[in-house]
Design an enzyme around this catalytic site. Structure first.
Site, PDB file in Angstrom:
ATOM      1  N   VAL A  54      -1.632   8.449   5.932  1.00  0.00           N
ATOM      2  CA  VAL A  54      -0.199   8.617   5.712  1.00  0.00           C
ATOM      3  C   VAL A  54       0.109   8.108   4.315  1.00  0.00           C
ATOM      4  CG1 VAL A  54       2.121   8.077   6.548  1.00  0.00           C
ATOM      5  CG2 VAL A  54       0.207   8.188   8.174  1.00  0.00           C
ATOM      6  N   CYS A  55       0.833   8.910   3.532  1.00  0.00           N
ATOM      7  CA  CYS A  55       1.323   8.476   2.222  1.00  0.00           C
ATOM      8  C   CYS A  55       0.175   8.003   1.334  1.00  0.00           C
ATOM      9  CB  CYS A  55       2.386   7.399   2.418  1.00  0.00           C
ATOM     10  SG  CYS A  55       3.441   7.089   0.992  1.00  0.00           S
ATOM     11  N   ALA A  56       0.270   6.781   0.782  1.00  0.00           N
ATOM     12  CA  ALA A  56      -0.744   6.261  -0.136  1.00  0.00           C
ATOM     13  C   ALA A  56      -2.096   6.076   0.521  1.00  0.00           C
ATOM     14  CB  ALA A  56      -0.277   4.933  -0.730  1.00  0.00           C
TER      15      ALA A  56
END
Length: 297
Positions: free
Chosen positions: A96-98
Site C-alpha cells: 500500500v502506498c510507499a
C-alpha cells in the site's frame, strides 16, 4: 510487515478486511512482523510486532503498508534480513502506498507493472527503472505482486484479493460489514471527480458542489443553484467556472458519467446505469462519455 512511520490506515484497512474474512469462517490468521518489537506509527501510537520471521508457504500473503514518505529516498528503514525474507517469499506480496518501495528494494518490481500514491509515482519510476509504473489507478496486479495507491486504496486492494480467492460475493459481504460504500476496481482513478475539482477556496462554490453531488441524478437548473448561492444565474456560472474550470452543467455530467462507469464496471447494462444516474437513455450516456473525456472549454 511493519516499517517505522507506518500509516495506521494503510495497515488497518487491509487488516480489517482479512480479519473480517476470518470472522465469517475463512482460514485467515494475521501476524505482524518488523525489525523491532515496537514500531512507531506516523500518527503517534506504537504498534507491537514479532521480530522472529516465520517460515512461509505459497499460501501466505505478505502485505507491506506504507509509511510517512514525503519522498521515498531516505525513508522506510528496513534491515537486510527483512528484505531477504520478503524477497524469498514463495507466495503473493502486496503493498500500500510507499510500501511499493520496499518491494522495489527487494527486487520484486523488476519487469513488473506496479503503482503507488500519485505523489510518489515519479520517484518510484526513477528508483526502479526496470519496473513499469502505472499512474493514477487504485491497484495493479502483476503475477504474485499486487501494489496499490495511497491510504484507503489498501481496502480496495484487500477486497480485490478476497474476491480473487473466494469470489466477489464474499468480498461484497465483507465490504458491507465494513460499511464500505462501493468496492472499486483497480483501474478506477485515484482521485474521483468529487476530489479533482475541490482544490479551490471558494466557499460558495463548495456549497454549490455539495448540492450538485447530493442531487446529481436530478434535473438541477441554474435557477436552483442561484437560489442556493443567493445570486444571479450569470454570477453562479462565472464563480463556478472560475473556481473549478467547469460549468455547473458539465460538472454534473462528469459526476453522472463517473458514477455510470462505476455501475457498468460492476455489471450494470449501459441502459440501466444511464437511468440510475439521471440520463434519459443509454444514447445520451454514450455521447457524454466521449464529451466528458475531452478537455473542458
Amino acid at each position: 510487515m511493519l516499517v517505522p512511520g507506518v500509516h495506521l490506515l494503510d495497515l488497518a484497512g487491509p487488516a480489517q478486511v482479512f480479519s473480517g474474512a476470518r470472522d465469517i469462517g475463512l482460514p485467515y490468521e494475521l501476524a505482524y512482523v518488523a525489525d523491532a518489537a515496537e514500531v512507531p506509527s506516523a500518527q503517534g501510537s506504537a504498534l507491537r510486532a514479532e521480530t522472529d520471521l516465520p517460515v512461509l508457504t505459497a499460501d501466505d500473503l505478505i502485505v507491506v503498508p506504507g509509511w510517512r514518505a514525503p519522498r521515498l529516498a531516505g525513508t522506510g528503514p528496513l534491515s537486510p534480513a527483512l528484505l531477504d525474507w520478503l524477497r524469498a517469499h514463495p507466495g503473493a506480496v502486496a503493498s500500500v502506498c510507499a510500501g511499493a518501495d520496499a518491494l522495489g528494494r527487494a527486487g520484486l518490481l523488476d519487469g513488473r507493472r506496479c503503482t503507488t500514491h500519485h505523489d510518489l509515482q515519479d520517484e518510484l519510476a526513477r528508483r526502479y527503472p526496470a519496473a513499469t509504473v502505472v499512474r493514477d489507478v487504485l491497484y495493479v496486479t502483476d503475477g504474485p505482486v499486487v501494489t496499490s495507491a495511497g491510504i484507503a486504496s489498501g481496502i480496495d486492494l484487500a477486497l480485490h484479493l478476497v474476491a480473487t480467492r473466494h469470489g466477489p460475493a464474499t468480498a461484497a459481504r465483507i465490504a458491507r460489514s465494513m460499511v464500505v460504500y462501493a468496492r472499486r476496481n483497480g483501474g478506477d482513478q485515484q482521485a474521483s471527480a468529487l476530489l479533482r475539482h475541490r482544490s479551490h477556496v471558494d466557499d460558495t462554490v463548495h456549497r454549490l458542489q455539495d448540492v450538485i453531488e447530493s442531487r446529481f441524478h436530478e434535473r438541477l437548473t441554474l435557477a436552483d443553484l442561484a437560489g442556493v448561492a443567493a445570486c444571479s444565474e450569470r454570477t453562479v456560472t462565472r464563480m463556478f467556472t472560475r473556481a473549478t474550470g467547469l460549468t455547473p452543467l458539465r460538472y454534473q455530467q462528469i459526476l453522472r458519467v463517473e458514477r455510470a462507469e462505476h455501475l457498468i464496471g460492476h455489471g450494470s447494462t449501459v441502459e440501466s446505469a444511464a437511468r440510475a444516474v439521471g440520463f434519459e437513455d443509454g444514447r445520451m450516456l454514450r455521447r457524454l462519455r466521449a464529451a466528458v473525456s475531452s478537455p473542458p472549454r
